[in-house]
Scaffold this active site. Structure first.
Site, PDB file in Angstrom:
ATOM      1  N   HIS A  49     -19.802  35.013 -30.452  1.00 24.83           N
ATOM      2  CA  HIS A  49     -20.871  34.178 -31.035  1.00 24.83           C
ATOM      3  C   HIS A  49     -20.473  33.656 -32.415  1.00 24.83           C
ATOM      4  CE1 HIS A  49     -23.580  36.072 -27.995  1.00 24.83           C
ATOM      5  NE2 HIS A  49     -22.855  37.138 -28.289  1.00 24.83           N
TER       6      HIS A  49
ATOM      7  N   LYS B  83      -8.703  16.616 -50.882  1.00 25.96           N
ATOM      8  CA  LYS B  83      -8.766  16.894 -49.445  1.00 25.96           C
ATOM      9  C   LYS B  83      -7.402  16.962 -48.762  1.00 25.96           C
ATOM     10  CE  LYS B  83     -12.059  16.928 -46.978  1.00 25.96           C
ATOM     11  NZ  LYS B  83     -13.073  15.910 -46.699  1.00 25.96           N
TER      12      LYS B  83
ATOM     13  N   ASN C 142       0.815  -1.216   0.000  1.00 30.49           N
ATOM     14  CA  ASN C 142       0.000   0.000   0.000  1.00 30.49           C
ATOM     15  C   ASN C 142       0.848   1.266   0.000  1.00 30.49           C
ATOM     16  OD1 ASN C 142      -2.018  -1.834   0.092  1.00 30.49           O
ATOM     17  ND2 ASN C 142      -2.691  -1.372   2.185  1.00 30.49           N
TER      18      ASN C 142
ATOM     19  N   SER D 237      -7.564  12.249 -48.028  1.00 28.18           N
ATOM     20  CA  SER D 237      -8.749  11.400 -47.979  1.00 28.18           C
ATOM     21  C   SER D 237      -8.534  10.227 -48.927  1.00 28.18           C
ATOM     22  CB  SER D 237      -9.969  12.216 -48.407  1.00 28.18           C
ATOM     23  OG  SER D 237     -10.954  11.374 -48.945  1.00 28.18           O
TER      24      SER D 237
ATOM     25  N   LYS E  55      -4.567   3.655 -12.089  1.00 26.61           N
ATOM     26  CA  LYS E  55      -3.398   3.743 -12.969  1.00 26.61           C
ATOM     27  C   LYS E  55      -3.719   3.932 -14.438  1.00 26.61           C
ATOM     28  CE  LYS E  55      -1.072   1.253  -9.575  1.00 26.61           C
ATOM     29  NZ  LYS E  55      -2.400   1.258  -8.910  1.00 26.61           N
TER      30      LYS E  55
ATOM     31  N   TYR F 225      -6.662   1.879   2.497  1.00 27.65           N
ATOM     32  CA  TYR F 225      -6.552   1.336   1.148  1.00 27.65           C
ATOM     33  C   TYR F 225      -7.741   0.423   0.805  1.00 27.65           C
ATOM     34  CZ  TYR F 225      -4.905  -1.202  -2.922  1.00 27.65           C
ATOM     35  OH  TYR F 225      -4.806  -1.751  -4.182  1.00 27.65           O
TER      36      TYR F 225
ATOM     37  N   GLU G  93      -7.984  18.085 -35.182  1.00 23.27           N
ATOM     38  CA  GLU G  93      -9.237  17.384 -34.854  1.00 23.27           C
ATOM     39  C   GLU G  93      -9.027  16.361 -33.742  1.00 23.27           C
ATOM     40  OE1 GLU G  93     -11.694  16.334 -38.615  1.00 23.27           O
ATOM     41  OE2 GLU G  93      -9.644  16.605 -39.281  1.00 23.27           O
TER      42      GLU G  93
HETATM   43  N1  ARG Z   1      -1.632  -3.500  -7.319  1.00 26.21           N
HETATM   44  C1  ARG Z   1      -2.080  -2.793  -6.178  1.00 26.21           C
HETATM   45  C2  ARG Z   1      -2.590  -1.395  -6.594  1.00 26.21           C
HETATM   46  O1  ARG Z   1      -2.251  -0.986  -7.645  1.00 26.21           O
HETATM   47  C3  ARG Z   1      -0.979  -2.639  -5.195  1.00 26.21           C
HETATM   48  C4  ARG Z   1      -1.428  -2.526  -3.796  1.00 26.21           C
HETATM   49  C5  ARG Z   1      -2.055  -3.785  -3.366  1.00 26.21           C
HETATM   50  N2  ARG Z   1      -2.329  -3.780  -2.003  1.00 26.21           N
HETATM   51  C6  ARG Z   1      -3.042  -4.751  -1.431  1.00 26.21           C
HETATM   52  N3  ARG Z   1      -3.232  -4.670  -0.176  1.00 26.21           N
HETATM   53  N4  ARG Z   1      -3.569  -5.737  -2.116  1.00 26.21           N
HETATM   54  O2  ARG Z   1      -3.307  -0.748  -5.882  1.00 26.21           O
END
Ligand code: ARG
Length: 478
Positions: free
Chosen positions: A174, A301, A128, A295, A343, A335, A308
């Protein structure tokens, strides 16, 4: 249970074989395959490899300082970690979902290389605080890159402004032609927005720069680790001061994602204008071949795809912010596994904003600014009507009455297919006795622009002064 069987079981627990989970002690059944799949983050957190190694190397030094590892052990672990990194980078070791995440993949490989000593590395640490550390190391590096790219874009916008300092164009409200402005004024408006974006990321960087390691799973650590020493090794300015906050909070990531969303919204507006200006209908700029595509069916084009796509990608970056907001909403401390979902949106926003920023600067530098077309558009469409009203105000007429008189003048000109500059003095005087011959000098784009000399206005003098201030600020380090 027969003694033989028991002995075998105990042996397995104390000496985990390859393939058994690092946390397997409590478990007697194998993990369900689908559980393993859904649980694994290795597919994406492999990206944190170098940060995980760096964090573990510093942690090992912390353990040595606390007397938990001997200098020799620390050295062996450090060497082992570096070779694990090489193994993964070279493809000699390919982690699988059985390794679960980057932290366990590294530790597992380390143990298989250096033996049970590898198992000492996780003393005084939890995944954690480890994942919180890795994410901060990653984000610190990436935010620094983003800040540089933003500065680059600011510089480009200044260069484009300087190069085209005499270009006059219609300013819009506008999306209707409103008043004449300098093209440089328009570009520098974006420079201001990007400047604030950069300030936001710089501010966030201060809050990223806090080391969570030493917070353990949630309650802190009973070992005598010198957290400040470890923080110094990793280049952190501060250490976290509440272990629960340190492992449970993702608001710094939210801040980064929010900054990214705001940035992309700003870029989407710039992109939209580039798309419009590059169109046949506007014809204000021509984007270089290098940044446009053709295009497959229409040979004529030349599409402004990059602008875009930047506009379009503002959607996913905004989505990434919303994703993490929703993940974090109402999560109890500390946690929770939900947080593993932080991520992918983070990585995606980092990649997307960097990709867009990298390409925008060269695209802007290479675009052709069509001075004549912009000037022509400024002369059509009664853009100097406000100036004519201001002229009457200068003669003593209240603004509302002046507005009314010019409204009528414009209606007359429009009906007769004329521009304001085509009207004779006699025609002007038909709408107000205050009009004198010099009205014709007032209603040129230059006169209109140069009358707006207040700070922040489009007068040539004001724009030049803001430009030189911006350039000066950009010369400062970093
Ligand atoms: N892969 C986990 C995450 O990205 C890491 C931490 C995991 N911790 C746990 N107590 N299972 O959050």
């Amino acid at each position: 249970m027969a003694k033989k069987k028991l002995d075998k079981k105990n042996k397995e627990k104390t000496e985990p074989k390859q393939g058994t989970k690092l946390w397997g002690g409590r478990f007697s059944e194998a993990t369900d395959r689908l559980t393993e799949e859904l649980n694994a983050s290795i597919g994406f957190d492999i990206r944190l490899l170098s940060h995980d190694i760096k964090g573990s190397v510093a942690h090992a030094s912390g353990l040595e300082r606390a007397g938990i590892l001997t200098p020799k052990e620390r050295e062996k672990i450090e060497k082992g970690l570096k070779s694990v990194e090489e193994d993964i980078l070279s493809g000699r070791f390919v982690p699988t979902i059985a390794d679960e995440d980057i932290h366990m993949a590294v530790e597992g490989r380390l143990t298989s290389k250096i033996g049970s000593l590898g198992g000492k590395l996780h003393t005084a640490r939890s995944r954690n605080d480890q994942v919180a550390l890795d994410t901060r190391l990653f984000l610190r590096e990436e935010t620094t890159k983003v800040i540089k790219l933003l500065k680059e874009l600011q510089k480009t916008l200044c260069q484009v402004s300087e190069k085209n300092i005499d270009v006059i164009m219609p300013g819009y409200t506008h999306l209707q032609r409103a008043q004449p402005i300098l093209f440089a004024h328009h570009m520098l408006a974006y420079q201001e927005m990007i400047k604030r974006d950069r300030e936001r990321f710089t501010e966030t960087l201060k809050r990223i720069d806090v080391m969570p390691l030493g917070s353990g799973a949630l309650a802190g650590s009973p070992y005598n680790i010198d957290r400040r020493y470890v923080a110094k090794l990793l280049g952190f300015k501060k250490i976290s001061t509440n272990s629960m906050d340190a492992v449970a909070s993702r608001d710094v990531l939210l801040e980064f994602l929010s900054n990214s969303a705001i940035l992309m919204i700003n870029l989407s507006r710039l992109s939209e204008e580039l798309v419009l200006w590059n169109s046949e209908e506007f014809g204000f700029i021509e984007l270089s071949d290098a940044f446009t595509t053709g295009s497959s069916i229409m040979p004529q084009k030349k599409n402004p795809d990059i602008a875009e796509l930047t506009r379009g990608k503002s959607g996913r970056v905004t989505g990434n912010l919303v994703t993490l907001l929703m993940v974090m909403k109402a999560l109890p401390l500390a946690y929770n596994k939900d947080m593993q979902e932080d991520k992918e949106p983070l990585f995606d926003s980092v990649d997307t904003i960097k990709a867009c920023l990298q390409i925008l600067s060269p695209m802007l530098k290479k675009m052709k600014v069509k001075k004549k077309q912009m000037r022509k558009a400024t002369e059509e469409g009664f853009l100097m009507a406000t100036d004519a009203a201001d002229y009457l105000v200068a003669s003593g007429l209240p603004f509302r009455q002046a507005h009314e008189a010019i409204g009528k003048t414009v209606a007359f000109a429009a009906k007769n297919n004329k521009n304001l500059s085509d009207l004779s003095l006699k025609e002007w005087q038909g709408f107000s006795k205050y009009f004198k011959a010099d009205i014709l000098e007032v209603i040129t784009p230059e006169a209109s622009i140069n009358s707006r000399t207040l700070t922040g206005g489009t007068a040539f003098k004001s724009v030049k002064s803001e430009l030189s201030k911006a350039k000066q600020e950009l010369r400062k380090k970093p």
